[in-house]
Design an enzyme around this catalytic site. Structure first.
Site, PDB file in Angstrom:
ATOM      1  N   GLU A  80       0.836  -1.204   0.000  1.00  0.00           N
ATOM      2  CA  GLU A  80       0.000   0.000   0.000  1.00  0.00           C
ATOM      3  C   GLU A  80       0.870   1.254   0.000  1.00  0.00           C
ATOM      4  O   GLU A  80       0.584   2.232  -0.704  1.00  0.00           O
ATOM      5  CB  GLU A  80      -0.918   0.002   1.215  1.00  0.00           C
ATOM      6  CG  GLU A  80      -1.806   1.230   1.309  1.00  0.00           C
ATOM      7  CD  GLU A  80      -2.098   1.638   2.741  1.00  0.00           C
ATOM      8  OE1 GLU A  80      -2.364   2.833   2.957  1.00  0.00           O
ATOM      9  OE2 GLU A  80      -2.029   0.784   3.640  1.00  0.00           O
TER      10      GLU A  80
ATOM     11  N   ASP B 235       0.500   3.814  -3.061  1.00  0.00           N
ATOM     12  CA  ASP B 235       0.055   5.184  -2.854  1.00  0.00           C
ATOM     13  C   ASP B 235       0.909   6.153  -3.658  1.00  0.00           C
ATOM     14  O   ASP B 235       0.398   7.084  -4.302  1.00  0.00           O
ATOM     15  CB  ASP B 235       0.119   5.511  -1.363  1.00  0.00           C
ATOM     16  CG  ASP B 235      -0.212   6.962  -1.070  1.00  0.00           C
ATOM     17  OD1 ASP B 235      -1.388   7.335  -1.199  1.00  0.00           O
ATOM     18  OD2 ASP B 235       0.707   7.727  -0.712  1.00  0.00           O
TER      19      ASP B 235
ATOM     20  N   ASP C 138      -7.226   1.055   0.716  1.00  0.00           N
ATOM     21  CA  ASP C 138      -5.847   0.635   0.981  1.00  0.00           C
ATOM     22  C   ASP C 138      -5.480  -0.593   0.144  1.00  0.00           C
ATOM     23  O   ASP C 138      -4.370  -0.685  -0.402  1.00  0.00           O
ATOM     24  CB  ASP C 138      -5.660   0.312   2.462  1.00  0.00           C
ATOM     25  CG  ASP C 138      -5.655   1.558   3.334  1.00  0.00           C
ATOM     26  OD1 ASP C 138      -5.627   2.670   2.780  1.00  0.00           O
ATOM     27  OD2 ASP C 138      -5.688   1.415   4.574  1.00  0.00           O
TER      28      ASP C 138
ATOM     29  N   GLU D 193      -4.796   0.417  -3.463  1.00  0.00           N
ATOM     30  CA  GLU D 193      -3.451   0.973  -3.591  1.00  0.00           C
ATOM     31  C   GLU D 193      -2.406  -0.134  -3.525  1.00  0.00           C
ATOM     32  O   GLU D 193      -1.411  -0.103  -4.265  1.00  0.00           O
ATOM     33  CB  GLU D 193      -3.196   1.997  -2.483  1.00  0.00           C
ATOM     34  CG  GLU D 193      -3.952   3.294  -2.661  1.00  0.00           C
ATOM     35  CD  GLU D 193      -3.616   4.315  -1.594  1.00  0.00           C
ATOM     36  OE1 GLU D 193      -3.585   5.513  -1.922  1.00  0.00           O
ATOM     37  OE2 GLU D 193      -3.392   3.916  -0.430  1.00  0.00           O
TER      38      GLU D 193
END
Length: 215
Positions: free
Chosen positions: A33, A37, A102, A105
């Site tokens: 994650e 991101d 999450d 990502e």
């Protein structure tokens, strides 16, 4: 089954991306994650730079904030089927969107690790191009929109945000925020103070619109 236009060379990376820390404290998607991101942020920034050549930095930033928000990522999770495949522990109220976002990502992070930035960027751009094109005018986030409305209508006053006591387990608290302006109040919750305050601002904008005080 995840609806991805990408085939993993190492399918274990996708399995890891779909494993939330509540399901496995040691082997989960948090590191992916973290990578995803950053990959998502850069891919979307590049997409917006190409799609909106006449817009200022501030306009691009508002678009970017909306397109990488938890709400948008949770929407993408539903499109891809991530919300049906993620392995998680108990989800408390207000946490489901956060968990799905999450995991989404993390999937992009897994693609980056498996196939590199170009592969991850292609997947992201294919999904986000239509999302970006949906808004012809650069959006304003709810807190900015509320502040501008209140300042214009209430003699330069500002909305007042009150951060209430969080509820739930210490490792996954749900934050509650109350915002007041122009004689009205709204309260909302979220997985972070930022998410809760944004949700509260959105609710107050709706209330003001119904009362005839909105834009």
């Amino acid at each position: 089954m995840i609806k991805l236009n990408y085939t993993f060379k190492n399918p274990e990376l996708l399995d890891l991306a779909l494993t939330q820390s509540g399901a496995n404290a040691q082997c989960n998607n948090e590191r992916l994650e973290f990578v995803g991101d950053r990959v998502l942020g850069l891919a979307v920034a590049g997409l917006l730079y190409d799609m909106f050549p006449s817009e200022s930095e501030g306009e691009l930033a508002r678009r970017h904030a909306m397109l990488v928000s938890t709400e948008t990522l949770a929407h993408v999770a539903a499109i891809l089927g991530v919300d049906k495949c993620v392995r998680h522990g108990h989800i408390t109220a207000g946490r489901n969107q956060h968990i799905f976002a999450d995991a989404t990502e993390a999937v992009f992070g897994a693609i980056f690790i498996d196939g590199g930035f170009d592969a991850a960027c292609k997947v992201i751009v294919d999904i986000w191009r239509d999302l970006a094109a949906a808004d012809v005018i650069a959006p304003k986030d709810a807190k900015t929109a509320l502040q501008e409305l209140v300042q214009k209508s209430d003699g330069g006053a500002l909305p007042v945000y009150e951060y209430l006591e969080p509820v739930g387990a210490s490792h996954s608290p749900v934050f509650n925020v109350r915002v007041s302006a122009m004689g009205h109040t709204a309260t909302a919750c979220g997985a972070s103070k930022k998410a809760a305050s944004t949700a509260a601002a959105e609710e107050l904008l709706k209330i003001l619109a119904i009362s005839g005080q909105g834009i």
